[in-house]
Design an enzyme around this catalytic site. Structure first.
Site, mmCIF file in Angstrom:
data_model
loop_
_atom_site.group_PDB
_atom_site.id
_atom_site.type_symbol
_atom_site.label_atom_id
_atom_site.label_comp_id
_atom_site.label_asym_id
_atom_site.label_seq_id
_atom_site.Cartn_x
_atom_site.Cartn_y
_atom_site.Cartn_z
ATOM 1 N NE ARG A 1 0.354 1.367 3.345
ATOM 2 C CZ ARG A 1 1.303 2.213 3.627
ATOM 3 N NH1 ARG A 1 2.560 1.796 3.742
ATOM 4 N NH2 ARG A 1 1.081 3.498 3.769
ATOM 5 N N GLY A 2 0.288 2.415 -0.075
ATOM 6 C CA GLY A 2 1.071 3.638 -0.226
ATOM 7 C C GLY A 2 1.114 3.981 -1.708
ATOM 8 C CB ALA A 3 0.352 7.138 -3.489
ATOM 9 C CG ASP B 1 -2.926 8.249 -0.959
ATOM 10 O OD1 ASP B 1 -2.811 8.713 0.185
ATOM 11 O OD2 ASP B 1 -2.580 7.095 -1.272
HETATM 12 O O1 MRU Z 1 -4.386 3.151 2.357
HETATM 13 P P1 MRU Z 1 -2.909 3.378 2.206
HETATM 14 O O2 MRU Z 1 -2.102 2.782 3.301
HETATM 15 O O3 MRU Z 1 -2.431 2.975 0.833
HETATM 16 O O4 MRU Z 1 -2.747 4.950 2.311
HETATM 17 C C1 MRU Z 1 -1.468 5.486 2.178
HETATM 18 C C2 MRU Z 1 -1.388 6.926 2.450
HETATM 19 O O5 MRU Z 1 -2.381 7.598 2.637
HETATM 20 C C3 MRU Z 1 -0.027 7.548 2.373
HETATM 21 O O6 MRU Z 1 0.073 8.614 3.259
HETATM 22 C C4 MRU Z 1 0.206 8.062 0.947
HETATM 23 O O7 MRU Z 1 0.000 7.037 0.025
HETATM 24 C C5 MRU Z 1 1.555 8.617 0.770
HETATM 25 S S1 MRU Z 1 2.754 7.330 0.667
HETATM 26 C C6 MRU Z 1 4.259 7.959 0.292
#
Ligand code: MRU
Length: 357
Positions: A45-47, A236
Site C-alpha cells: 500500500r502507499g501511493a 495519494d
Molecule cells: O491506504 P494506504 O495505506 O495505501 O494509504 C497510504 C497513504 O495515505 C499515504 O500517506 C500516501 O500514500 C503517501 S505514501 C508515500
C-alpha cells in the site's frame, strides 16, 4: 534493510505489510491477478508503492505470454492493465504507472516477443528506480525546511514501506537526520489499518529515529502543549489547485496545525500530482469495507447491526498547506501556479493518466 517490493527471477517479491510488525514475511507473485489481489488486500500500500506494484504486475504477467498469439497480445495487456487499475481508486500513481506501461507496450508492440517482454520489464524497473531517486531528491529539498532540532507529527505511513524505498515524508525526515538534524517523530496511529502504529513506528524504530505513537484523538492535546513544531505527511493525489487527498484523518491534523500556527507540509513525487483533476472535490475517495473499522485485532468492537462508515482518505484544502515538497523542488501557494510550473518540466508526462473504465 528490508525491500518493500523487488523484481526477482522467481517473480515480484513483496513484503506482506498486513503482518507487520509481528512478522517480516514476503510473498512472491507471478500474475497480474495475484498482484491486483495484493494491492486490494493491502499486502502492499502507499501511493508510489502501488504504482510500482502495478507496473511490475503487468510486466511479470507478460513474461509468461510467449505462447499467446501476436494478435491477442494487446487484449491480454488491456485485461491485466484494467484489472490492476480497478484495485484502488484514490492514489493517482497507480494510473500514472499503468499509463507508462501502456505507452511502453504501444512503442514495442511490433517487436518480437523477447524484446517486448524485456521492454516492459525495463519500464517497470525504471519506475522503481526513479521513485527511489525522487525520494532522495525530495529529502534534500525538504530537509532544508526542518529546523536543526524539531518534533514532527506525521500521519499514516509515507515511508520506505509506502514507496520503492526511503519514503516521501519519512524520506524528508531521514534526509534531515542524515544532515545532522535532531528530529523526533510523532506518529498518529491511523485507525483503522494502523499504518502509523504498525508501519511508521516499525521502519523508523529500525532506523534508530526517535518515534512516539499516539492515538489519532491525542493530536489536539499535543498541539495545545506545544509539542509539535511541524507536520509532514505524504499524499495519494494532489489536485491542480493543491488540494491534497491523503489517509483519512490527515485533514483534522491540518486543521489543528492551522489553529496552532504550526506549518503543515506535504511531501510527494510529481507522479502524485494530477493536473487533470481541478480540485479536491473531484478526487475519488475510496470506501473500504466496514469490517476493518468494526474490528480491532480480529475482535468486533461495534455492536452488531450498527452502521459503520469507512472512507479511506480525506482531502486537505490547499489553504491549509504551507508547501508541497517534490523531487523537483518546493511548491508554495498559490499552487494553481506553482504546481503546473513544476510539472511543466516533466516532458508532458505528468497528469496524463489511464482512468479505470
Ligand atoms: O491506504 P494506504 O495505506 O495505501 O494509504 C497510504 C497513504 O495515505 C499515504 O500517506 C500516501 O500514500 C503517501 S505514501 C508515500
Amino acid at each position: 534493510m528490508f525491500q518493500t517490493i523487488e523484481w526477482t527471477d522467481e517473480g515480484v517479491v513483496m513484503l506482506d505489510q498486513r503482518r507487520l510488525p509481528e512478522q517480516e514475511t514476503y510473498l512472491t507473485l507471478t500474475s497480474a491477478d495475484g498482484v491486483a489481489a495484493a494491492i486490494r488486500d493491502m499486502v502492499i500500500r502507499g501511493a508510489p508503492a502501488i504504482g510500482v506494484a502495478a507496473a511490475m504486475g503487468i510486466a511479470v504477467a507478460f513474461q509468461r505470454y510467449e505462447d499467446v498469439p501476436v494478435a491477442e497480445r494487446p487484449a491480454r495487456f488491456d485485461r491485466d492493465a484494467s484489472l490492476l487499475a480497478a484495485t484502488r481508486p484514490t492514489a493517482v500513481n497507480l494510473f500514472w504507472a499503468i499509463d507508462r506501461m501502456r505507452r511502453c507496450f504501444q512503442s514495442h508492440r511490433l517487436d518480437p516477443f523477447p524484446g517486448l517482454a524485456a521492454a516492459l520489464k525495463q519500464e517497470a524497473l525504471a519506475i522503481h528506480e526513479e521513485d527511489i531517486d525522487a525520494n532522495r531528491a525530495m529529502g534534500a529539498h525538504g530537509s532544508a525546511l526542518l529546523p536543526q532540532s524539531c518534533r514532527v507529527l506525521t500521519h499514516c505511513n509515507a515511508g520506505a514501506l509506502a514507496t520503492a524505498g526511503y519514503g516521501t515524508a519519512l524520506g524528508v525526515v531521514r534526509a534531515a537526520v542524515e544532515a545532522g538534524k535532531k528530529v523526533a517523530v510523532y506518529a498518529g496511529e491511523t485507525r483503522p489499518f494502523l499504518q502509523g502504529a504498525r508501519l511508521t513506528a516499525w521502519e523508523l524504530h529500525k532506523d534508530g529515529i526517535p518515534v512516539t505513537v499516539l492515538t489519532d484523538g491525542m493530536a489536539g492535546h499535543l498541539f495545545q502543549k506545544k509539542e509539535i513544531d511541524l507536520c509532514l505527511v505524504g499524499a495519494d493525489r494532489i489536485a491542480r489547485n493543491g488540494d491534497t487527498a491523503n489517509k483519512i484523518g490527515t485533514y483534522q491534523v491540518a486543521v489543528l496545525a492551522r489553529a496552532h500556527e504550526v506549518p503543515f507540509y506535504v511531501a510527494a513525487p510529481t507522479s502524485t500530482i494530477d493536473l487533470q483533476t481541478a480540485t479536491g472535490g473531484d478526487i475519488p475517495i475510496e470506501e473500504r469495507g466496514p469490517a476493518e473499522v468494526a474490528h480491532i485485532g480480529g475482535r468486533r468492537v461495534v455492536p452488531e447491526g450498527v452502521r459503520v462508515i469507512h472512507p479511506a482518505f480525506d482531502v486537505t484544502p490547499n489553504r491549509l498547506i504551507a508547501a508541497i515538497i517534490t523531487e523537483r523542488g518546493v511548491a508554495r501557494p498559490p499552487f494553481e501556479v506553482s504546481l503546473p510550473g513544476l510539472c511543466g518540466q516533466a516532458a508532458g508526462t505528468t497528469g496524463r493518466v489511464a482512468r479505470p473504465a
